[in-house]
Design a protein around this motif. Structure first.
Motif, PDB file in Angstrom:
ATOM      1  N   UNK A  65       0.758  -1.192   0.060  1.00 36.25           N
ATOM      2  CA  UNK A  65      -0.178  -0.120   0.137  1.00 36.25           C
ATOM      3  C   UNK A  65       0.856   1.351  -0.069  1.00 36.25           C
ATOM      4  N   UNK A  66       2.016   1.105  -0.868  1.00 39.40           N
ATOM      5  CA  UNK A  66       2.975   2.517  -0.782  1.00 39.40           C
ATOM      6  C   UNK A  66       2.611   3.209  -1.937  1.00 39.40           C
ATOM      7  N   UNK A  67       2.258   4.511  -1.744  1.00 43.03           N
ATOM      8  CA  UNK A  67       1.767   5.478  -2.983  1.00 43.03           C
ATOM      9  C   UNK A  67       2.536   6.573  -2.942  1.00 43.03           C
ATOM     10  N   UNK A 110       8.299   4.600  -1.561  1.00 37.13           N
ATOM     11  CA  UNK A 110       8.293   3.188  -0.857  1.00 37.13           C
ATOM     12  C   UNK A 110       9.598   2.935  -0.204  1.00 37.13           C
ATOM     13  N   UNK A 111       9.716   1.895   0.624  1.00 39.24           N
ATOM     14  CA  UNK A 111      10.838   1.434   1.375  1.00 39.24           C
ATOM     15  C   UNK A 111      11.417   0.585   0.575  1.00 39.24           C
ATOM     16  N   UNK A 112      12.968   0.445   0.834  1.00 37.31           N
ATOM     17  CA  UNK A 112      13.726  -0.295  -0.169  1.00 37.31           C
ATOM     18  C   UNK A 112      14.473  -1.515   0.720  1.00 37.31           C
ATOM     19  N   UNK A 113      14.210  -2.519   0.554  1.00 37.60           N
ATOM     20  CA  UNK A 113      15.194  -3.758   1.334  1.00 37.60           C
ATOM     21  C   UNK A 113      16.196  -4.193   0.646  1.00 37.60           C
ATOM     22  N   UNK A 114      17.349  -4.011   0.559  1.00 31.57           N
ATOM     23  CA  UNK A 114      18.348  -4.723  -0.332  1.00 31.57           C
ATOM     24  C   UNK A 114      18.404  -6.330  -0.220  1.00 31.57           C
ATOM     25  N   UNK A 115      18.254  -6.897   1.056  1.00 37.91           N
ATOM     26  CA  UNK A 115      18.147  -8.208   1.322  1.00 37.91           C
ATOM     27  C   UNK A 115      17.419  -9.060   0.505  1.00 37.91           C
ATOM     28  N   UNK A 116      15.937  -8.332   0.512  1.00 32.90           N
ATOM     29  CA  UNK A 116      14.685  -8.797  -0.310  1.00 32.90           C
ATOM     30  C   UNK A 116      14.912  -8.669  -1.675  1.00 32.90           C
ATOM     31  N   UNK A 117      15.606  -7.553  -2.194  1.00 33.81           N
ATOM     32  CA  UNK A 117      15.751  -7.449  -3.611  1.00 33.81           C
ATOM     33  C   UNK A 117      16.733  -8.336  -3.829  1.00 33.81           C
ATOM     34  N   UNK A 118      17.819  -8.755  -3.295  1.00 40.61           N
ATOM     35  CA  UNK A 118      18.827  -9.775  -3.483  1.00 40.61           C
ATOM     36  C   UNK A 118      18.107 -11.164  -3.799  1.00 40.61           C
ATOM     37  N   UNK A 119      17.181 -11.468  -2.724  1.00 45.68           N
ATOM     38  CA  UNK A 119      16.559 -13.000  -2.950  1.00 45.68           C
ATOM     39  C   UNK A 119      15.650 -12.906  -4.172  1.00 45.68           C
ATOM     40  N   UNK A 136       5.078  -0.654  -4.290  1.00 49.80           N
ATOM     41  CA  UNK A 136       6.179  -1.157  -3.444  1.00 49.80           C
ATOM     42  C   UNK A 136       7.143  -1.832  -4.256  1.00 49.80           C
ATOM     43  N   UNK A 137       8.552  -1.952  -3.521  1.00 51.51           N
ATOM     44  CA  UNK A 137       9.520  -2.541  -4.283  1.00 51.51           C
ATOM     45  C   UNK A 137       9.768  -3.872  -4.116  1.00 51.51           C
ATOM     46  N   UNK A 138      10.832  -4.465  -4.758  1.00 54.06           N
ATOM     47  CA  UNK A 138      11.095  -5.848  -4.810  1.00 54.06           C
ATOM     48  C   UNK A 138      10.016  -6.797  -5.040  1.00 54.06           C
TER      49      UNK A 138
END
Length: 190
Positions: free
Chosen positions: A39-41, A59-68, A124-126
């Motif tokens: 729900x990120x706008x 939107x927040x960004x989580x590098x670990x999730x992006x890598x996964x 939302x990212x990733x």
């Protein structure tokens, strides 16, 4: 985020023929959403288009999730489990699915679990959309789960309509908007 029109998922020593398209390949295949819709706008195309505003928290960004996410796509592609893949970014899931449908010329029907109907445009990212054959679906879902990624089968490729939850347009209209809107806008301003 994945470049278009094709996602090259190869390393230096991998097969250069393992280029993963970012458009649908075959009717009847499953569409799998990887990642969480939060729900990120903030700063989104949705806010700008509907309210003329570019405000809010990005939107927040989580590098670990992006890598996964990248690991899932790379490894699943190496063993031929994926038919296509596309990142979900500007415009959210609805726009990503529409682009894939317009360019491939293949309709889709998707039902996405969201908190609010507008969340089909959430940025939302990733997140990514994967096209997976029936025979490979369980293996892709197990791989995603093993990496701690949320995976949801949201629909199927096929038909002559682009339908995402309650929003449905004829595929020909989606193709017209995708391929001709910019041209018409420029011609009006001349």
């Amino acid at each position: 985020v994945f470049p278009t029109p094709a996602i090259a998922m190869v390393g230096l020593n991998d097969d250069q023929n393992k280029v993963l398209p970012s458009v649908f390949q075959q009717e009847g295949n499953n569409i799998v959403l990887i990642g969480e819709t939060k729900g990120e706008f903030g700063g989104s195309l949705y806010l700008k288009e509907l309210f003329g505003d570019t405000a809010g928290t990005l939107p927040s960004f989580d590098y670990k999730t992006e890598l996964k996410l990248w690991e899932l796509v790379i490894e699943a592609n190496k063993v031929d489990l994926l038919m296509s893949a596309k990142d979900v970014n500007v415009g959210g899931i609805a726009i990503a699915l529409s682009k894939m449908a317009a360019v491939s010329g293949k309709g889709i029907s998707a039902k996405i679990s969201v908190q609010e109907s507008r969340d089909i445009f959430d940025e939302s990212q990733s997140r990514a959309l994967l096209e997976v054959r029936d025979a490979d679906l369980d293996e892709v879902l197990v791989m995603a789960s093993g990496l701690g990624l949320k995976a949801e089968v949201i629909g199927k490729v096929g038909g002559d309509t682009v339908k995402v939850n309650g929003v449905a347009l004829p595929l020909e209209r989606v193709k017209d908007v995708y391929f001709n809107t910019f041209k018409r806008t420029i011609e009006q301003d001349l």
